[in-house]
Design an enzyme around this catalytic site. Structure first.
Site, PDB file in Angstrom:
ATOM      1  N   CYS A 159       0.833  -1.195   0.000  1.00  0.00           N
ATOM      2  CA  CYS A 159       0.000   0.000   0.000  1.00  0.00           C
ATOM      3  C   CYS A 159       0.874   1.254   0.000  1.00  0.00           C
ATOM      4  O   CYS A 159       1.986   1.262   0.527  1.00  0.00           O
ATOM      5  CB  CYS A 159      -0.923  -0.002   1.215  1.00  0.00           C
ATOM      6  SG  CYS A 159      -2.137   1.349   1.214  1.00  0.00           S
ATOM      7  N   ASP A 161       0.277   3.767   1.714  1.00  0.00           N
ATOM      8  CA  ASP A 161       0.173   4.342   3.057  1.00  0.00           C
ATOM      9  C   ASP A 161       1.569   4.619   3.615  1.00  0.00           C
ATOM     10  O   ASP A 161       2.447   3.758   3.592  1.00  0.00           O
ATOM     11  CB  ASP A 161      -0.581   3.349   3.961  1.00  0.00           C
ATOM     12  CG  ASP A 161      -0.992   3.951   5.291  1.00  0.00           C
ATOM     13  OD1 ASP A 161      -0.112   4.456   6.005  1.00  0.00           O
ATOM     14  OD2 ASP A 161      -2.188   3.889   5.630  1.00  0.00           O
ATOM     15  N   ARG A 163       2.669   4.705   6.466  1.00  0.00           N
ATOM     16  CA  ARG A 163       3.031   3.989   7.689  1.00  0.00           C
ATOM     17  C   ARG A 163       3.526   2.570   7.442  1.00  0.00           C
ATOM     18  O   ARG A 163       3.911   1.881   8.403  1.00  0.00           O
ATOM     19  CB  ARG A 163       1.811   3.931   8.631  1.00  0.00           C
ATOM     20  CG  ARG A 163       1.267   5.290   9.022  1.00  0.00           C
ATOM     21  CD  ARG A 163      -0.114   5.186   9.659  1.00  0.00           C
ATOM     22  NE  ARG A 163      -1.126   4.756   8.697  1.00  0.00           N
ATOM     23  CZ  ARG A 163      -2.417   4.621   8.975  1.00  0.00           C
ATOM     24  NH1 ARG A 163      -2.849   4.873  10.210  1.00  0.00           N
ATOM     25  NH2 ARG A 163      -3.271   4.240   8.044  1.00  0.00           N
ATOM     26  N   HIS A 219      -2.494  -4.443   5.056  1.00  0.00           N
ATOM     27  CA  HIS A 219      -2.135  -3.913   6.375  1.00  0.00           C
ATOM     28  C   HIS A 219      -3.369  -3.440   7.134  1.00  0.00           C
ATOM     29  O   HIS A 219      -4.436  -3.231   6.559  1.00  0.00           O
ATOM     30  CB  HIS A 219      -1.144  -2.752   6.235  1.00  0.00           C
ATOM     31  CG  HIS A 219      -1.729  -1.508   5.631  1.00  0.00           C
ATOM     32  ND1 HIS A 219      -2.280  -0.496   6.384  1.00  0.00           N
ATOM     33  CD2 HIS A 219      -1.844  -1.112   4.340  1.00  0.00           C
ATOM     34  CE1 HIS A 219      -2.711   0.467   5.600  1.00  0.00           C
ATOM     35  NE2 HIS A 219      -2.455   0.118   4.340  1.00  0.00           N
TER      36      HIS A 219
END
Length: 339
Positions: A159, A161, A163, A219
């Site tokens: 992803c 993302d 994080r 995730h």
């Protein structure tokens, strides 16, 4: 995980539109999968296209005060040391230096353009200097070898993302993983027009880089999956790109809603985050060169899930039973695809 999960990953409840996009040419021999027990375009350009710039960057970005050659030079400590040496040699410069220090101090105390005073250029500079000092300069053998080419063992879909950087989470070193990141770590089905970007990455990784494994990693707390689970049942959308993209995971959404329909949105998202990985693994089977690699046992597929809330990682594999008489139609029947 059970065999049933992957065998029904594309679901009987998938919409006709989603199913019809999975038509693929026949390739023999092929593979059937089960989970292992291990953890349109217009004829002329749009009128809006103009032969001139449509965006003018603000002056600070056109004429940055930081020169490119400065990125690999003096550290803060070296600069201070050089200043002290200069002042010791030329004491008459102390008054000038004191004035300059006052100006620098005032500038540092003045809030930047962001509400928190964040300096993007300085962050990039210090980040590179840290990398160069601690990684690049300390491992010349690795980087000189990488200068000759790459031969990664993994292709990773992860992803976008911020994080969940896979190189950080799995400690991949430079040259070890060929990484594709997008919203919700989705792999679309084979489509030479609509999904050429993903297709070219898979083709390059499998046929040219000769990766040994393709790993799809989902995730926790995924915004893309939350968006998928939040699409109205009538299919209406409110974004230009996001919802149309995450609809690749509709088979996962349908399966999760069928199995956990009474659960709240957070729980549904948690289930869908993993089920969408299985959908992507199934979609990889629609790529002829992926199937060929699986049949020849030169390629393997893995699914993963990173729970960054609790610091946990799950990995599961696919076992392939090979049968020369199997056709793509047979595989589609097993995976509930509509050809």
């Amino acid at each position: 995980m059970s065999t049933a999960t992957i065998n029904t990953l594309c679901l009987n409840s998938a919409s006709p539109a989603a199913q019809s996009s999975l038509r693929r040419p026949t390739l023999r021999p092929c593979a059937f999968a089960r989970l292992s027990s291990s953890p349109s375009s217009s004829s002329s350009p749009p009128n809006l296209i103009q032969n001139k710039p449509v965006f003018a960057a603000p002056a600070p970005y056109i004429t940055p005060t930081l020169r490119e050659e400065d990125m690999g030079k003096d550290s803060y400590e070296e600069a201070i040391s050089a200043l002290q040496k200069l002042l010791n040699e030329k004491g008459d410069l102390k008054a000038v230096a004191a004035s300059k220090v006052e100006q620098i101090t005032a500038a540092l105390q003045t809030p930047g353009s962001g509400k928190d005073g964040f300096d993007a250029v300085e962050r990039v500079k210090t980040g590179f200097l840290k990398f160069k000092k601690e990684k690049f300069d300390t491992n010349p053998a690795l980087y000189s070898e990488l200068a000759k080419g790459q031969s990664p063992k993994f292709m990773v879909f992860a992803c976008a993302d911020s994080r969940v950087c896979p190189s950080h989470v799995l400690d991949f070193q430079p040259g070890e993983a060929f990484v594709v990141r997008n919203v919700a770590n989705l792999v679309p089905p084979y489509d030479q027009t609509k999904y050429a970007g993903t297709g070219s990455a898979v083709e390059y990784a499998v046929l040219h880089l000769k990766v040994q494994y393709i790993v799809v990693i989902g995730h926790s707390a995924c915004g893309g999956i939350k968006g998928l689970m939040s699409i109205p049942d009538d299919g209406s959308t409110s974004t230009d790109f996001i919802e149309d993209w995450v609809k690749i995971g509709l088979p996962a959404r349908n399966r999760v809603k069928s199995a956990h329909g009474n659960a709240g949105l957070p729980e549904l998202c948690g289930h869908c985050e993993k089920e969408a990985v299985n959908v992507s693994l199934g979609n990889l089977l629609t790529y002829p060169f992926v199937r060929e690699g699986l049949v020849n046992k030169t390629l393997g597929l893995k699914g993963g899930y990173y729970d960054f809330v609790n610091g946990k990682f799950e990995l599961w594999g696919l076992d392939f039973g090979l049968n020369p008489s199997f056709s793509v139609k047979d595989v589609a029947t097993v995976l509930h695809w509509k050809l």
